[in-house]
Scaffold this motif. Structure first.
Motif, PDB file in Angstrom:
ATOM      1  N   PRO A 300       0.863  -1.091   0.120  1.00  0.00           N
ATOM      2  CA  PRO A 300       0.081   0.147  -0.025  1.00  0.00           C
ATOM      3  C   PRO A 300       0.788   1.363   0.017  1.00  0.00           C
ATOM      4  N   LEU A 301       2.147   1.246   0.356  1.00  0.00           N
ATOM      5  CA  LEU A 301       2.790   2.316   0.389  1.00  0.00           C
ATOM      6  C   LEU A 301       3.058   2.884  -0.944  1.00  0.00           C
ATOM      7  N   VAL A 302       3.195   2.043  -2.097  1.00  0.00           N
ATOM      8  CA  VAL A 302       3.429   2.505  -3.438  1.00  0.00           C
ATOM      9  C   VAL A 302       2.231   2.631  -4.199  1.00  0.00           C
ATOM     10  N   THR A 303       1.116   2.825  -3.367  1.00  0.00           N
ATOM     11  CA  THR A 303      -0.350   3.204  -4.093  1.00  0.00           C
ATOM     12  C   THR A 303      -0.094   4.533  -4.970  1.00  0.00           C
ATOM     13  N   SER A 304       0.770   5.456  -4.250  1.00  0.00           N
ATOM     14  CA  SER A 304       0.764   6.741  -4.911  1.00  0.00           C
ATOM     15  C   SER A 304       1.634   6.497  -6.400  1.00  0.00           C
ATOM     16  N   LEU A 305       2.423   5.691  -6.153  1.00  0.00           N
ATOM     17  CA  LEU A 305       3.260   5.469  -7.509  1.00  0.00           C
ATOM     18  C   LEU A 305       2.372   4.770  -8.625  1.00  0.00           C
TER      19      LEU A 305
ATOM     20  N   GLY B 137       3.590  14.508 -10.691  1.00  0.00           N
ATOM     21  CA  GLY B 137       4.654  14.153 -10.144  1.00  0.00           C
ATOM     22  C   GLY B 137       4.957  14.149  -8.732  1.00  0.00           C
ATOM     23  N   MET B 138       3.872  14.775  -8.069  1.00  0.00           N
ATOM     24  CA  MET B 138       4.000  14.466  -6.591  1.00  0.00           C
ATOM     25  C   MET B 138       3.712  13.153  -6.296  1.00  0.00           C
ATOM     26  N   PHE B 139       2.507  12.480  -6.863  1.00  0.00           N
ATOM     27  CA  PHE B 139       2.397  11.102  -6.492  1.00  0.00           C
ATOM     28  C   PHE B 139       3.723  10.105  -6.945  1.00  0.00           C
ATOM     29  N   LEU B 140       4.100  10.461  -8.185  1.00  0.00           N
ATOM     30  CA  LEU B 140       5.379   9.925  -8.492  1.00  0.00           C
ATOM     31  C   LEU B 140       6.493   9.738  -7.349  1.00  0.00           C
ATOM     32  N   ALA B 141       6.952  10.916  -7.036  1.00  0.00           N
ATOM     33  CA  ALA B 141       8.127  11.143  -6.141  1.00  0.00           C
ATOM     34  C   ALA B 141       7.560  10.756  -4.988  1.00  0.00           C
ATOM     35  N   ARG B 142       6.418  10.679  -4.489  1.00  0.00           N
ATOM     36  CA  ARG B 142       5.953  10.034  -3.084  1.00  0.00           C
ATOM     37  C   ARG B 142       6.356   8.700  -3.105  1.00  0.00           C
ATOM     38  N   GLY B 143       5.915   8.073  -4.181  1.00  0.00           N
ATOM     39  CA  GLY B 143       5.715   6.658  -4.436  1.00  0.00           C
ATOM     40  C   GLY B 143       7.094   5.990  -4.294  1.00  0.00           C
ATOM     41  N   LEU B 144       7.958   6.567  -5.067  1.00  0.00           N
ATOM     42  CA  LEU B 144       9.437   6.510  -5.124  1.00  0.00           C
ATOM     43  C   LEU B 144      10.194   6.497  -3.942  1.00  0.00           C
ATOM     44  N   CYS B 145       9.754   7.416  -3.095  1.00  0.00           N
ATOM     45  CA  CYS B 145      10.103   7.513  -1.772  1.00  0.00           C
ATOM     46  C   CYS B 145       9.997   6.177  -0.998  1.00  0.00           C
ATOM     47  N   PHE B 146       8.846   5.685  -0.950  1.00  0.00           N
ATOM     48  CA  PHE B 146       8.519   4.397  -0.438  1.00  0.00           C
ATOM     49  C   PHE B 146       9.326   3.256  -0.722  1.00  0.00           C
ATOM     50  N   ILE B 147       9.524   3.346  -2.262  1.00  0.00           N
ATOM     51  CA  ILE B 147      10.328   2.185  -2.871  1.00  0.00           C
ATOM     52  C   ILE B 147      11.679   2.126  -2.408  1.00  0.00           C
TER      53      ILE B 147
END
Lengths: 340, 329
Positions: A300-305, B137-147
């Motif tokens: 769920p952490l990469v939902t935003s990705l 871009g915001m969603f992308l960057a935030r998602g990459l953070c968690f990766i």
């Protein structure tokens, strides 16, 4: 076939179907609906219920965007609405009674009406850019909600109030009935009267529509009030779901999701032509996305990705430039085939 | 001809250029807040408090500088908070993996530039609205953070710790590396905006894109480059934030884009573009920082008052700006 391909809702609908398909492949029984205790259960019902607050906000947002506006303050309004309703119930003498619940709803919606009117006055009467005007309430709103709850997460017990979110009528979730009912009423009023056309006129050219006798100021003011009211309703459903007023997290980023849903649904942020059915598809895509993330086992952490990829794909597919590029590519290939 | 050449009356009797009025308003508010704080609380105007104002907000100054470029062209960048987080997370994880500092910092900054470039291209060439493109871009960057790192990563690299604790003290005044970098960024931005052809094009695009195109200015290139600048600044801000907190965390900077936008607006830049100053944005950040400081000093006020006061200030500034632009027409 080309007509279907060129329809504005083609790509959003494909995206929604692709998401549902991906879920079904992983868990074939996911789309089944069963009846338990006279209520309908199953993932599709969950999607309907979970999408209700977002749909309410997105309907208001669509109308605001149609007039060339935007409302960033909806998330803050959601928080304030929940905070007011639950604080009202908590401080009343008889928290569990139906009368208190009705009172809470009326007080909360009344306040949200005023908040919407505040935005409306700034935009319609002072002529302030919508993005700045609503930024004010977006910034201050959560502070106000904290002020109301005194910085605590107010929890209450009120069976009638929680029915708003978790109750069932005729086997269907109450929240979904409210949200989709509001959607139907707004769609009917807007499309069966001249109202929708007038809104589009204001969005396409405010000056020209004013000169041709459209009361653009009143219209713009009204859509912000409506947007505030619908956000307030969404806030009540949120609050009814958790029965806890969390001023910091209730409706967090819902403004972004709502704007996204509107854009995915094919309404341009530049104003003018709007598409309520498209907004509904956008809302369903965003809600299904969270379901897909859990079903597909994505963290769920990469939902935003995941969300970013869907947004970029859908907006790029809808961009006329990319379509023209793809079109010329296809054309060239055809020439080559003819030549060979 | 003679009618046209009659000098126009200035709005104020002091003969101040109208363009400076919003910024002057901000400076006056800043001054008033300093005076009120100084009168109400002991030690408010002490070097330590004022130094901390810069030290605590160095990253926000850098964000606001990049945001000013974007807003001057009439755009908006919602991704800066997430890019800041991404760059801090990249810095922290790569340093812990033993990669040398001289390699980590450029990579972290480049991550922001690349995201900025992608958003700029989406906006300019695929005609996606800035709001939506930078939201993606915001969603992308935030998602990459968690990766990269779902949890907070402490930084133990000696070079980085040395850099972040470097500072110059004169009496009780203090200057850290982060503040020096922020000042350099501001000086650089000022130079670019007011002394280069690119800077003038930025103002021209915000003033009227069509006229700028007709004048033969490189509108497309400029509109892409401002997002690259903003992304780069956000990533640099991330490194400054990592220096400040000595860690990288995927959830830092949530809502920081709003602080940056608020600072720029309070600093007198019009969101329609074409009018505003980089130094105004710096004063805007200082006003936000001062609100926080005053509320800390007050002691009995709860933290949520910060938000309400910022909202109230925004309201006043926005209405004042509106009155100013009305008079102009």
């Amino acid at each position: 076939m080309t007509r279907i391909y060129k329809h504005r809702l083609f790509w959003p609908a494909i995206a929604l179907l692709a998401l549902l398909l991906a879920c079904t492949i992983k868990r074939p029984d996911i789309l089944g609906i069963s009846v338990l205790d006279g209520h309908l259960f199953g993932a599709p019902i969950d999607i309907l219920r979970n999408s209700s607050p977002l749909l309410l906000v997105a309907v208001g947002m669509t109308l605001v965007i149609a007039t060339r506006g935007i409302d960033l303050s909806v998330g803050a309004t959601v928080a304030i609405s929940g905070a007011v309703a639950l604080t009202f119930i908590a401080s009343s003498a008889n928290p569990g009674s139906a009368g208190t619940a009705v009172g809470a709803v009326i007080v909360a919606l009344g306040l949200c009406l005023i908040l919407g009117a505040f935005n409306g006055v700034l935009v319609a009467n002072f002529g302030i850019q919508p993005i700045v005007a609503t930024l004010i309430l977006m910034t201050a709103g959560r502070g106000v909600a904290m002020l109301i709850t005194n910085g605590q997460i107010t929890t209450v017990n009120s069976a009638p109030f929680s029915k708003l979110a978790s109750g069932y009528v005729l086997g269907l979730p109450v929240a979904a009935i409210i949200a989709y009912g509001v959607f139907a009423v707004v769609a009917l009023v807007v499309r069966r009267t001249a109202l929708g056309m007038l809104l589009e006129a204001v969005g396409i050219n405010p000056e020209a529509s004013r000169l041709s006798g459209v009361k653009s100021r009143t219209l713009v003011f009204t859509v912000y009030v409506l947007c505030g009211l619908l956000s307030g309703l969404a806030g009540l459903i949120f609050a009814g779901n958790t029965m806890a007023a969390d001023a910091n997290n209730a409706g967090l980023f819902i403004e972004l999701d709502a704007i996204l849903a509107v854009v995915i649904g094919g309404t341009s942020l530049a104003g003018g032509k709007f598409n309520l059915a498209g907004t509904m598809i956008g809302v369903l895509i965003i809600t299904t996305l969270s379901l897909a993330v859990t079903v597909l086992g994505v963290s769920p952490l990469v939902t935003s990705l995941f969300k970013a990829i869907v947004v970029i794909a859908v907006t790029l597919m809808m961009s006329t430039r990319l379509r023209a590029m793809l079109g010329s590519l296809r054309e060239r290939r055809r020439y080559q085939e003819v030549g060979a | 001809m003679s009618i046209l050449s009659v000098p126009r009356k200035s709005v104020s009797k002091l003969n101040v250029d109208r363009r400076y009025l919003p910024v002057l308003g901000t400076v006056v508010v800043f001054g008033l807040m300093l005076v009120i704080g100084g009168v109400r609380y002991e030690n408010f105007l002490s070097p330590a408090v004022l130094s901390n104002l810069f030290i605590n907000n160095a990253h926000l100054i850098v964000l606001a500088a990049g945001m000013t470029f974007v807003i001057l062209t009439g755009g908006i960048d919602l991704s800066v908070g997430a890019v800041l987080a991404l760059s801090s997370v990249i810095t922290a994880t790569m340093l812990n993996a033993g990669i040398p500092l001289s390699l980590v910092l450029p990579i972290a900054i480049l991550s922001g530039s690349i995201i900025g470039l992608g958003m700029g291209v989406m906006i300019q060439y695929f005609e996606v609205q800035p709001f939506v493109a930078t939201l993606a871009g915001m969603f992308l960057a935030r998602g990459l953070c968690f990766i990269f790192a779902p949890e907070s990563v402490p930084i133990r690299d000696e070079g980085f710790v040395a850099l972040s604790s470097w500072g110059v003290s004169a009496g009780r005044w203090r200057l850290t590396a982060a503040v020096v970098i922020a000042v350099l960024v501001i000086a650089g931005s000022w130079w670019v905006l007011h002394r280069t052809r690119f800077g003038r094009t930025v103002y021209a695009v915000g003033g009227g894109e069509q006229s700028a195109t007709l004048m033969g200015l490189r509108v497309a290139r400029t509109k892409v480059v401002v997002y690259v600048i903003s992304g780069t600044c956000a990533a640099l801000g991330g490194i400054l934030f990592a220096m400040f907190s000595r860690s990288g965390y995927a959830l830092t900077g949530v809502g920081m884009e709003l602080d940056a936008i608020a600072a720029v607006v309070i600093g007198g830049t019009l969101l329609v573009g074409g009018m505003g100053f980089i130094l105004g944005s710096v004063v805007g950040v200082m006003v936000l920082g001062l609100i926080q400081t005053i509320i800390t000093f007050e002691g009995t006020l709860s933290s949520w008052w910060t938000k309400i006061v910022i909202g109230g200030l925004l309201l006043i500034f926005v209405v004042l700006q509106r009155i100013l632009t009305l008079r102009r027409n």
